[in-house]
Write an enzyme that holds these catalytic residues in place. Structure first.
Site, PDB file in Angstrom:
ATOM      1  CB  CYS A  20      -0.975  -0.025   1.173  1.00 55.54           C
ATOM      2  SG  CYS A  20      -0.209  -0.023   2.812  1.00 55.54           S
ATOM      3  CG  ASN A  42       4.315  -1.884   5.273  1.00 54.90           C
ATOM      4  OD1 ASN A  42       5.394  -2.214   5.747  1.00 54.90           O
ATOM      5  ND2 ASN A  42       3.351  -2.756   5.123  1.00 54.90           N
ATOM      6  CB  CYS A  45      -3.629   1.515   7.209  1.00 57.98           C
ATOM      7  SG  CYS A  45      -3.323   2.980   8.229  1.00 57.98           S
ATOM      8  NE  ARG A  46      -4.466   1.633   1.995  1.00 58.64           N
ATOM      9  CZ  ARG A  46      -4.208   2.321   0.888  1.00 58.64           C
ATOM     10  NH1 ARG A  46      -5.056   2.266  -0.111  1.00 58.64           N
ATOM     11  NH2 ARG A  46      -3.115   3.060   0.793  1.00 58.64           N
TER      12      ARG A  46
HETATM   13  P1  4NP Z   1      -1.679   2.755   4.277  1.00 56.70           P
HETATM   14  O1  4NP Z   1      -2.229   4.123   4.886  1.00 56.70           O
HETATM   15  O2  4NP Z   1      -1.139   3.102   2.898  1.00 56.70           O
HETATM   16  O3  4NP Z   1      -2.892   1.895   4.198  1.00 56.70           O
HETATM   17  O4  4NP Z   1      -0.626   2.260   5.213  1.00 56.70           O
HETATM   18  C1  4NP Z   1      -1.477   5.299   4.924  1.00 56.70           C
HETATM   19  C2  4NP Z   1      -0.661   5.539   5.996  1.00 56.70           C
HETATM   20  C3  4NP Z   1       0.064   6.707   6.056  1.00 56.70           C
HETATM   21  C4  4NP Z   1      -0.015   7.615   5.031  1.00 56.70           C
HETATM   22  C5  4NP Z   1      -0.821   7.363   3.941  1.00 56.70           C
HETATM   23  C6  4NP Z   1      -1.547   6.194   3.894  1.00 56.70           C
HETATM   24  N1  4NP Z   1       0.710   8.826   5.082  1.00 56.70           N
HETATM   25  O5  4NP Z   1       0.565   9.659   4.191  1.00 56.70           O
HETATM   26  O6  4NP Z   1       1.493   9.022   6.037  1.00 56.70           O
END
Ligand code: 4NP
Length: 166
Positions: free
Chosen positions: A12, A15, A17-18
């Site tokens: 994602c 890294n 959350c999803r």
């Molecule tokens: P992920 O979520 O891609 O599902 O891990 C996010 C976590 C942090 C950020 C963006 C998406 N960020 O911009 O810090």
């Protein structure tokens, strides 16, 4: 990698959350299927903001609520050289897919796939195949993301088992 383990990495943006959800859920399904010695699972982000951090506390909490342990996760950034290490790179949304295909060797672009393309419950008329980023939203987004991940990982496991054989 030259062994008979099939290696999957979920990717994602951050890294935290999803893709950690997908890693933990898929590893659980692989264990339940008795295939831990045949299928290995990992995750990473296309971005570097959270490298070394634990999964978002909301991720760990929603996972725990459904019986999964996300506490061991530490965030990593995906590197182009990892195409040598993984058989299949699974993107959580279309932006991740585009970035990963940009990084992929030409002959590996078809080994980058969207997670929800494996969801056996989705009809052909589904809009997009993103697992929406829950990071900036409310807690309900984490539950919805996890439900999408669980449905798609069922189909992904079936697909991989069909490839590698029982
Ligand atoms: P992920 O979520 O891609 O599902 O891990 C996010 C976590 C942090 C950020 C963006 C998406 N960020 O911009 O810090």
């Amino acid at each position: 990698m030259n062994d008979d383990v099939f290696r999957i990495v979920f990717v994602c943006l951050g890294n935290i959350c999803r893709s950690p959800m997908a890693e933990v859920v898929m590893r659980s399904f692989v264990e339940q299927a008795g295939l831990s010695d045949r299928i290995a699972v990992a995750s990473a982000g296309t971005g570097d903001w959270h490298v070394g951090e634990r999964a978002d506390p909301r991720t760990v909490e929603i996972l725990a609520g459904r019986g999964y342990d996300g506490s061991a996760h530490r965030a990593r950034q995906f590197e182009a050289s990892w195409f040598d290490d993984y058989d299949l790179v699974v993107a959580l949304d279309a932006a991740n897919l585009a970035e990963l295909r940009r990084l992929a060797p030409y002959d590996r672009r078809d080994d980058v796939r969207l997670l929800r393309a494996y969801d056996p419950t989705l009809g052909a008329d589904v809009g997009d195949l993103d697992v929406p980023d829950p990071y900036y939203g409310g807690p309900e987004g984490f539950g919805e993301a996890l439900s999408m991940v669980e449905r798609a990982c069922r189909g992904l496991l079936d697909d991989v088992v069909a490839r590698i054989g029982r």
